[in-house]
Write a protein that holds these residues in place. Structure first.
Motif, PDB file in Angstrom:
ATOM      1  N   SER A 102     -74.230 -80.779  42.137  1.00 44.68           N
ATOM      2  CA  SER A 102     -72.846 -81.021  42.036  1.00 44.68           C
ATOM      3  C   SER A 102     -72.256 -79.943  41.028  1.00 44.68           C
ATOM      4  O   SER A 102     -71.112 -79.539  41.158  1.00 44.68           O
ATOM      5  N   ASP A 136     -69.169 -77.697  41.503  1.00 42.23           N
ATOM      6  CA  ASP A 136     -67.830 -77.537  40.477  1.00 42.23           C
ATOM      7  C   ASP A 136     -67.293 -76.296  40.331  1.00 42.23           C
ATOM      8  O   ASP A 136     -66.455 -75.827  40.196  1.00 42.23           O
ATOM      9  N   SER A 170     -68.717 -84.175  42.537  1.00 45.92           N
ATOM     10  CA  SER A 170     -68.222 -83.368  41.321  1.00 45.92           C
ATOM     11  C   SER A 170     -69.161 -83.972  40.313  1.00 45.92           C
ATOM     12  O   SER A 170     -70.233 -84.755  40.401  1.00 45.92           O
TER      13      SER A 170
END
Lengths: 340, 477
Positions: free
Chosen positions: B99, B103, B184
């Motif tokens: 993640s 991001d 995220s």
């Protein structure tokens, strides 16, 4: 300044390296792509245009194997989309909003990706040095990417996209956020990639002028389907007729001659509404009365008559523009339904 | 536009995969290692970790000086805490692995390469694991100083390495799996932290809840609690491996499960978006995760103190118990061994018998003694004794508190039914005089407390300096 002379050095006899047929994709009830079909030849640059939500990003995601279509298929360099790993070996991609490892140098970054494509460390290094030179970053190869400007990052991103000598390169908004000089330099680089490497380039951009200046072919997407495709000249020419017959001309004269020019133009038949154009110094806009027979040649004759009248009145002509004669006009015309 | 079947293949000298090229997992592993260790994230976390361990060992040294914690227990506590913290670090590193790249926008370029997804996962997973050996190495001097020459150090290192590796595999795997499912980094960290806390919950239950049937089960199922229980029994209470090996089942299953999930479920479906593309699985995943968490919470509640087993006492007669020691003078941490003999003086076979150890502080103002801290053999059981038959039982005590204590044993015949009771029989006591053992003191551990972080700082400085020599520090142009 970049000129659209790329057509001169690319030939239609080049093989087709990317062929997409009937690509479809939906997100829930929303149909993002309704059957995308187009092709690209080696060494040519294809502009991919469309308003927000037209399906550009979905198309690029599918063509770069990051997403599977619901229907349709495509081939790159003769490899079917059923073999995504093989496709990935043949494409280079500069995605929009690409992130970079800030703690790596440009050289390390390119070597790493070169190795991921199967090069040995020494091969990858030699290739990386060449690419750095190609994109004008040879002086900054040993600097951390975190210290690069936005333009430099875009260039190192393009170098990364070329690390595997791709057959097709996909560039998604490569000039976004760059200043005019940066934009011009990057577009020149894109042209060089296509010319010198005989690579097909798919260029997504919101800047219509850059598509017009750089691309050989254009695909205009709207609401998930192609509304125009072909060479830039073909697309503009095809749509121009519809626009020009109901549109206007603009002429620029010295500011001290504006009143006189206005008088001359208002006295001419088939011209109405001669008005200065906003804040633009010396520009006058006039609307044309469409010819009764709808003939384009008649409309073009009228353009010549306007110019002759101004020359005869000894008014210097600094600029002359047919509204609808540019890609931007074509784009707006073709996509206005979705905007409405 | 041409038909798709007519596409010509243009072989424009595309690169061939070199036979000498490094395997992808190795390239990704090296890249991730450089990012973690040269980039500074892991080194900085290790620095914080070493400071925390230093503070802990300093506190233990104070307590040791006061003879509150014997070397065995202090060593075990240090190992347990070192593992807990390093597992948290592993979880966080794992939680960032995918993640975080999403991001930062770097995952797409990695996925656009023709690399095998499993190899990407393997490289990242191994790099995420790398913090564990480093953390364990940092913990070793602290364990050594706390063990004060006790023989517990060897087994503690061995079992620490074995169980810590199993847990590190599991925790890093959990972090990466959460990261795989998270769009995220914020989500990934949040969920990972929740899972970490969930694993810690059983260890925080009141003592009686932990020893109840449900509490025991919950501890056995929870890999971290199970490892702690195993280490505590094996290292501190002298319990043999053969008796407690079942407590290592859940950490082994946990590690295997996470490896299978990562490499056979997540890796093939790795993509820019979170999770897998299968809509059915995506729909099932959230309710499944919810049910799992709800199940763990319910299990925690089931193990509440109210449900813990509570014993009642009942009857017995003509049984005798004797003890073969009366006084003993020792130092804290020393071992005292003795035997008890139980004899059935009845004409009938005895009911099942229980012999329990009690230790009382004779100083009215002193700390209350918890016999569980002093001995792995708080109680021993005898099935039954025939008329006139005797049974010898061996006992070991680790003296923990200094001062005057009395050790005595109680023989309890098992009651015949829920309605009956029995008479407890006590032995004479062993008067223990325990004097403090003061080899470990705060001044003695200071070199370790200060030395580890300073050494790490020196390594960080060296790494940064070397890195700066490799790069051109010019600004953007």
């Amino acid at each position: 300044m970049i000129n659209n002379n790329h057509n001169a050095v690319t030939s239609n006899s080049q093989p087709e390296i990317l062929v997409a047929e009937g690509l479809k994709k939906s997100y829930g009830p929303r149909r993002a792509l309704k059957g995308l079909t187009f092709s690209l030849k080696a060494g040519r640059i294809l502009g991919f245009l469309g308003p927000n939500g037209a399906g550009k990003t979905t198309s690029i995601r599918i063509l770069t194997t990051m997403m599977e279509p619901e229907a349709g298929h495509f081939m790159i360099d003769g490899i079917s989309s059923e073999y995504p790993e093989q496709i990935r070996r043949r494409i280079g991609v500069l995605p929009e909003n690409l992130g970079f490892p800030r703690q790596m140098t440009g050289l390390e970054y390119l070597i790493y990706y070169g190795q991921l494509y199967g090069r040995t460390a020494s091969e990858a290094k030699a290739n990386a040095l060449t690419l750095l030179e190609d994109v004008g970053l040879q002086q900054r190869g040993k600097s951390l990417i975190g210290s690069y400007s936005h333009g430099m990052r875009q260039r190192i991103g393009i170098a990364r996209a070329l690390v595997n000598d791709p057959v097709v390169v996909f560039l998604d908004e490569p000039t976004l956020g760059l200043d005019p000089r940066g934009q011009a330099e990057l577009l020149e680089l894109v042209q060089r990639i296509a010319r010198e490497r005989n690579t097909g380039v798919v260029l997504c951009s919101h800047l219509l002028s850059e598509i017009e200046n750089v691309c050989d072919d254009v695909v205009i997407l709207n609401l998930g389907q192609i509304v125009a495709r072909g060479s830039v000249a073909e697309v503009v020419g095809r749509v121009q007729q519809n626009i020009i017959l109901r549109n206007a001309l603009r002429v620029q004269v010295p500011s001290e001659s504006v009143a006189e020019a206005r008088q001359v133009l208002e006295a001419m038949p088939n011209i109405t509404g001669v008005m200065p154009v906003g804040e633009l110094e010396g520009w006058l806009r006039m609307e044309l009365v469409p010819p009764n027979d709808g003939d384009l040649a008649t409309a073009h004759q009228l353009n010549n008559k306007i110019l002759s009248a101004l020359i005869k009145a000894k008014i210097p002509i600094l600029g002359f523009e047919v509204e609808g004669g540019r890609l931007q006009d074509v784009f707006l015309h073709l996509t206005e339904e979705s905007i409405k | 536009m041409s038909d798709i079947q007519t596409v010509q293949k243009v072989s424009v000298s595309k690169i061939k995969v070199s036979e000498k090229a490094s395997p992808t997992w190795w390239l990704v592993f090296k890249r991730e290692m450089a990012d973690l260790w040269v980039g500074g994230k892991a080194l900085n976390l290790m620095l914080i970790y070493s400071v925390v361990l230093g503070v802990m060992v300093y506190i233990y040294s104070f307590n040791s000086e006061l003879s509150l914690i014997p070397p065995k227990e202090a060593t075990y506590e240090m190992l347990k805490n070192a593992m807990s913290i390093s597992l948290f670090i592993g979880l966080i590193i794992g939680a960032d692995a995918l993640s975080g790249e999403r991001d930062r926008g770097t995952l797409e370029s990695l996925l656009l390469t023709p690399t095998n997804r499993r190899q990407i996962m393997a490289g990242k997973f191994l790099a995420g694991l790398s913090q564990w050996p480093a953390a364990f190495l940092i913990a070793l001097p602290f364990m050594k100083v706390l063990s004060q020459g006790d023989a517990v150090l060897g087994p503690a290192i061995f079992w620490g390495a074995v169980t810590g590796t199993m847990l590190a595999v599991g925790y890093t795997g959990v972090g990466m799996f959460v990261s795989f499912w998270s769009a995220s980094n914020k989500t990934s960290y949040f969920i990972s932290l929740g899972i970490y806390i969930l694993f810690l919950v059983p260890a925080q239950l009141p003592g009686r809840a932990q020893t109840g049937a449900a509490g025991q089960f919950l501890q056995w199922v929870n890999p971290l609690a199970a490892v702690n229980h195993f280490l505590s029994k094996h290292l501190v209470n002298y319990r043999p491996f053969s008796e407690y090996w079942t407590w290592l089942e859940s950490p082994v299953v946990f590690a295997l499960l996470m490896v299978i999930l990562l490499f056979f479920y997540a890796a093939p479906g790795l993509r820019i978006e979170a999770g897998r593309k299968s809509r059915l699985l995506a729909k099932l995943a959230r309710p499944a995760a919810f049910l799992m968490i709800a199940g763990l919470i319910v299990a925690s509640l089931v193990a509440s103190p109210a449900l813990a087993y509570q014993a009642k006492q009942t009857s017995g007669e003509n049984l005798q118990i004797s003890i073969d020691a009366d006084v003993s003078e020792v130092k804290t941490g020393d071992t005292v061994e003795f035997n008890t003999t139980v004899t059935n003086g009845d004409a009938e076979a005895s009911p099942p018998l229980i012999v329990a150890m009690n230790i009382i502080n004779l100083d009215a103002k002193g700390d209350v003694v918890d016999p569980e801290d002093w001995s792995p053999q708080r109680t021993q059981y005898i099935e039954s004794l025939a008329p006139g038959q005797s049974a010898n039982l061996h006992w070991i005590i680790n003296t923990i508190l200094d001062g005057d204590s009395m050790v005595y044993m109680v023989l309890i015949p098992a009651p015949a039914s829920k309605e009956s009771t029995s008479q407890a029989i006590a032995t004479s006591g062993i008067h223990l005089t325990v004097t403090p053992f003061t080899r470990l003191n705060p001044q003695g551990v200071l070199p370790y407390v200060i030395g580890a972080p300073v050494l790490l700082l020196a390594i960080i400085y060296f790494v940064y300096r070397r890195r700066n020599q490799q790069i051109d520090m010019g600004g953007s142009s």
